[in-house]
Design a protein around this motif. Structure first.
Motif, PDB file in Angstrom:
ATOM      1  N   ASP A  43       6.462  -9.151   2.950  1.00 20.48           N
ATOM      2  CA  ASP A  43       7.747  -9.770   2.652  1.00 20.48           C
ATOM      3  C   ASP A  43       8.234  -9.201   1.316  1.00 20.48           C
ATOM      4  O   ASP A  43       7.509  -9.226   0.325  1.00 20.48           O
ATOM      5  N   ALA A  44       9.452  -8.682   1.297  1.00 21.13           N
ATOM      6  CA  ALA A  44       9.979  -8.069   0.065  1.00 21.13           C
ATOM      7  C   ALA A  44      10.020  -9.050  -1.096  1.00 21.13           C
ATOM      8  O   ALA A  44       9.947  -8.653  -2.264  1.00 21.13           O
ATOM      9  N   LEU A  45      10.113 -10.351  -0.802  1.00 25.55           N
ATOM     10  CA  LEU A  45      10.151 -11.357  -1.860  1.00 25.55           C
ATOM     11  C   LEU A  45       8.777 -11.588  -2.494  1.00 25.55           C
ATOM     12  O   LEU A  45       8.667 -12.273  -3.510  1.00 25.55           O
ATOM     13  N   ALA A  46       7.744 -11.005  -1.875  1.00 22.75           N
ATOM     14  CA  ALA A  46       6.385 -11.214  -2.383  1.00 22.75           C
ATOM     15  C   ALA A  46       5.699  -9.913  -2.773  1.00 22.75           C
ATOM     16  O   ALA A  46       4.578  -9.931  -3.263  1.00 22.75           O
ATOM     17  N   VAL A  47       6.352  -8.778  -2.556  1.00 20.60           N
ATOM     18  CA  VAL A  47       5.696  -7.495  -2.809  1.00 20.60           C
ATOM     19  C   VAL A  47       5.402  -7.324  -4.297  1.00 20.60           C
ATOM     20  O   VAL A  47       6.180  -7.731  -5.163  1.00 20.60           O
ATOM     21  N   THR A  48       4.234  -6.737  -4.592  1.00 19.07           N
ATOM     22  CA  THR A  48       3.810  -6.548  -5.976  1.00 19.07           C
ATOM     23  C   THR A  48       3.533  -5.062  -6.238  1.00 19.07           C
ATOM     24  O   THR A  48       3.389  -4.266  -5.305  1.00 19.07           O
ATOM     25  N   ALA A  49       3.414  -4.718  -7.503  1.00 14.26           N
ATOM     26  CA  ALA A  49       3.148  -3.324  -7.886  1.00 14.26           C
ATOM     27  C   ALA A  49       1.807  -2.851  -7.328  1.00 14.26           C
ATOM     28  O   ALA A  49       1.646  -1.668  -7.011  1.00 14.26           O
ATOM     29  N   ASP A  50       0.837  -3.766  -7.178  1.00 15.47           N
ATOM     30  CA  ASP A  50      -0.493  -3.392  -6.677  1.00 15.47           C
ATOM     31  C   ASP A  50      -0.437  -2.857  -5.250  1.00 15.47           C
ATOM     32  O   ASP A  50      -1.326  -2.097  -4.840  1.00 15.47           O
ATOM     33  N   GLU A  51       0.564  -3.255  -4.484  1.00 18.39           N
ATOM     34  CA  GLU A  51       0.636  -2.856  -3.076  1.00 18.39           C
ATOM     35  C   GLU A  51       1.297  -1.486  -2.876  1.00 18.39           C
ATOM     36  O   GLU A  51       1.240  -0.923  -1.785  1.00 18.39           O
ATOM     37  N   LEU A  52       1.918  -0.977  -3.925  1.00 19.60           N
ATOM     38  CA  LEU A  52       2.624   0.296  -3.812  1.00 19.60           C
ATOM     39  C   LEU A  52       1.785   1.428  -4.408  1.00 19.60           C
ATOM     40  O   LEU A  52       1.164   1.262  -5.454  1.00 19.60           O
ATOM     41  N   ALA A  53       1.801   2.566  -3.729  1.00 14.74           N
ATOM     42  CA  ALA A  53       1.037   3.716  -4.204  1.00 14.74           C
ATOM     43  C   ALA A  53       1.626   4.283  -5.494  1.00 14.74           C
ATOM     44  O   ALA A  53       0.923   4.916  -6.274  1.00 14.74           O
ATOM     45  N   GLU A  54       2.924   4.071  -5.700  1.00 14.28           N
ATOM     46  CA  GLU A  54       3.587   4.579  -6.904  1.00 14.28           C
ATOM     47  C   GLU A  54       4.732   3.654  -7.286  1.00 14.28           C
ATOM     48  O   GLU A  54       5.263   2.930  -6.443  1.00 14.28           O
ATOM     49  N   GLU A  55       5.091   3.680  -8.543  1.00 13.52           N
ATOM     50  CA  GLU A  55       6.169   2.810  -9.022  1.00 13.52           C
ATOM     51  C   GLU A  55       7.515   3.457  -8.716  1.00 13.52           C
ATOM     52  O   GLU A  55       7.724   4.643  -9.005  1.00 13.52           O
ATOM     53  N   PRO A  56       8.444   2.699  -8.150  1.00 12.99           N
ATOM     54  CA  PRO A  56       9.699   3.296  -7.692  1.00 12.99           C
ATOM     55  C   PRO A  56      10.690   3.596  -8.813  1.00 12.99           C
ATOM     56  O   PRO A  56      10.740   2.890  -9.827  1.00 12.99           O
ATOM     57  N   THR A  57      11.466   4.670  -8.621  1.00 12.76           N
ATOM     58  CA  THR A  57      12.584   4.961  -9.513  1.00 12.76           C
ATOM     59  C   THR A  57      13.909   4.547  -8.881  1.00 12.76           C
ATOM     60  O   THR A  57      14.897   4.340  -9.578  1.00 12.76           O
ATOM     61  N   HIS A  58      13.921   4.453  -7.542  1.00 14.98           N
ATOM     62  CA  HIS A  58      15.139   4.125  -6.803  1.00 14.98           C
ATOM     63  C   HIS A  58      14.853   3.032  -5.769  1.00 14.98           C
ATOM     64  O   HIS A  58      13.756   2.995  -5.208  1.00 14.98           O
TER      65      HIS A  58
END
Length: 282
Positions: free
Chosen positions: A104-119
């Motif tokens: 759920d986009a309302l619960a997504v955290t930085a730990d779940e992403l392989a990289e931090e987004p710029t866009h």
């Protein structure tokens, strides 16, 4: 250019997955390649960008983003769509750089992403677009540019200026993170199913935030108070947040603001100044 999805491919995928777009999840799938390329162009995504897409659905916009060479992370709440997306993209663009996160986009955290987004580029579910944007901007300070498709009414509210009839809490909270503007309307006919509301593109460019999380929390509380009863003067509408009408008058005056004004008269910078004044006298 890579291949994108058209109306026939969208329908075929929906049948294959037994997906009926639901109003609850705000699902309206874009099936027009020209619209997809228009969005991608306006997003200013480059091969060096790290893109976060919310609600990729069947992959129309995802393919438009991956064909730029950018790295794309797609967050999808529907398990069937999340499972299918990597297959769809790899079949049509074998060299695409894609991570799919079933969340759920309302619960997504930085730990779940392989990289931090710029866009952030997305066709946002209309029922949660403002909370999703505020969550992402608070969670990922690396975001420099946003371009999202939202319900027209919501888009105009996010980008509204002080004094406007649609200026309100979303306008001020969104402005904490940067500057917003509308970037054109989108025809209802490019969606399946055709929505019963108009859509606009809203763009964001990051600027330095005016303060830390403590100041943000104070400012957002003041904003909620000011706009919950937007017809009332600030000395009344903020009396709950600031303990009394007398205290509200005192703090507003100290911040150089008119206690008899209404919330819509205050700019985002005014709310920040008031927040600073409150914290300084706490």
């Amino acid at each position: 250019m890579g291949a994108l999805l058209g109306p026939a491919e969208i329908r075929d995928l929906a049948v294959k997955l037994d997906v009926t777009p639901t109003k609850k999840l705000g699902q309206n799938f874009v099936h027009d390649a020209n619209t997809v390329r228009r969005i991608v162009s306006a997003s200013r995504v480059t091969p060096d960008s790290r893109v976060l897409e919310i609600g990729p659905g069947l992959g129309s916009l995802t393919l438009g983003l991956t064909e730029t060479g950018a790295s794309v992370t797609a967050v999808e709440i529907d398990g069937r769509l999340a499972a299918q997306l990597p297959t769809t993209v790899s079949l049509m663009q074998p060299d695409a750089r894609l991570q799919v996160v079933h969340q759920d986009a309302l619960a997504v955290t930085a730990d779940e992403l392989a990289e931090e987004p710029t866009h952030v580029v997305a066709n946002l579910p209309y029922n949660v677009s403002v909370p999703v944007l505020l969550h992402l901007l608070a969670t990922f300070p690396t975001i420099e540019r946003v371009l999202v498709m939202v319900q027209a009414e919501v888009g105009y509210r996010i980008a509204a200026e002080p004094g406007s009839k649609v200026y309100g809490a979303p306008s001020v909270k969104a402005a904490w993170y940067g500057s917003w503007s509308t970037a054109g309307q989108i025809s209802r006919q490019v969606f399946w199913p055709v929505p019963n509301v108009d859509s606009v593109l809203v763009g964001f460019d990051r600027r330095e935030r005016p303060g830390d999380d403590a100041l943000r929390a104070q400012v957002f509380a003041l904003v909620d108070g000011a706009f919950q009863q937007r017809r009332k003067m600030l000395r009344q509408s903020l009396s709950g947040v600031l303990n009394s009408s007398a205290r509200a008058t005192e703090l507003l005056t100290a911040a150089g603001l008119d206690p008899t004004a209404r919330g819509e008269a205050l700019s985002p910078d005014d709310f920040v100044q008031l927040g600073r004044t409150v914290l300084a006298t706490a």
